[in-house]
Design an enzyme around this catalytic site. Sequence first.
Site, mmCIF file in Angstrom:
data_model
loop_
_atom_site.group_PDB
_atom_site.id
_atom_site.type_symbol
_atom_site.label_atom_id
_atom_site.label_comp_id
_atom_site.label_asym_id
_atom_site.label_seq_id
_atom_site.Cartn_x
_atom_site.Cartn_y
_atom_site.Cartn_z
ATOM 1 N N ARG A 92 0.830 -1.215 0.000
ATOM 2 C CA ARG A 92 0.000 0.000 0.000
ATOM 3 C C ARG A 92 0.857 1.255 0.000
ATOM 4 O O ARG A 92 0.664 2.164 -0.767
ATOM 5 C CB ARG A 92 -0.924 0.011 1.222
ATOM 6 N N SER A 130 -7.486 -3.984 7.440
ATOM 7 C CA SER A 130 -8.493 -4.709 8.237
ATOM 8 C C SER A 130 -8.653 -4.056 9.602
ATOM 9 O O SER A 130 -9.770 -3.944 10.127
ATOM 10 C CB SER A 130 -8.067 -6.169 8.425
#
Length: 163
Positions: A92, A130
């Site tokens: 990311r 998450s």
Amino acid sequence: MKRALCPGTFDPVTSGHLDIIVRAASIFDEVVVGVALSPDKGGGPLFSAEERVGFITEAVSHLPNVIVRPFDTLLVDFAQKMEARVIIKGLRAVTDFEHEFQMAQLNYRLDENIETMFIMSIPEFAYLSSSAVKEIARHGGSVRGLVPDAVCEALAARLKQSR
Ligand code: PNS
């Protein structure tokens, strides 16, 4: 037959994870999504391994070359068992790099026949994790679009129970 392994804890799977899985499935003949039991991660997963496998299985049901399996071993041992020579990880941001670099080096040390390759996250999901999803949901915020709809419902139900 080129088979890749996409591993993770997936507690729960996010749209960012799914984007990486879909893109891997368009490159490799087969993709195994490996769901690590990770019993110790972050004080223990919110969802059981069966639930995490179930969410992903449902979300990838339109992809005939993707299978989802739990594992509780070293990643390289699971890759060998699944006959996957490539481990795919999503990246990311620079903050992911150090941890991913360490894991890739260690996995190479453990088995140099298995390569780790990275797929860059699209900007839309570069901020998504998450743990952020769980935190938003825990405080009553909407995670619609950040996770599959079934995960939205499950998060709401699970967090309601634990309140
Ligand atoms: O999505 P995550 O939680 O960052 O994924 C981490 C995962 C599951 C890929 C990592 O914890 C892992 O590989 N676990 C299996 C045990 C193992 O092989 N550990 C050594 C890796 S250096």
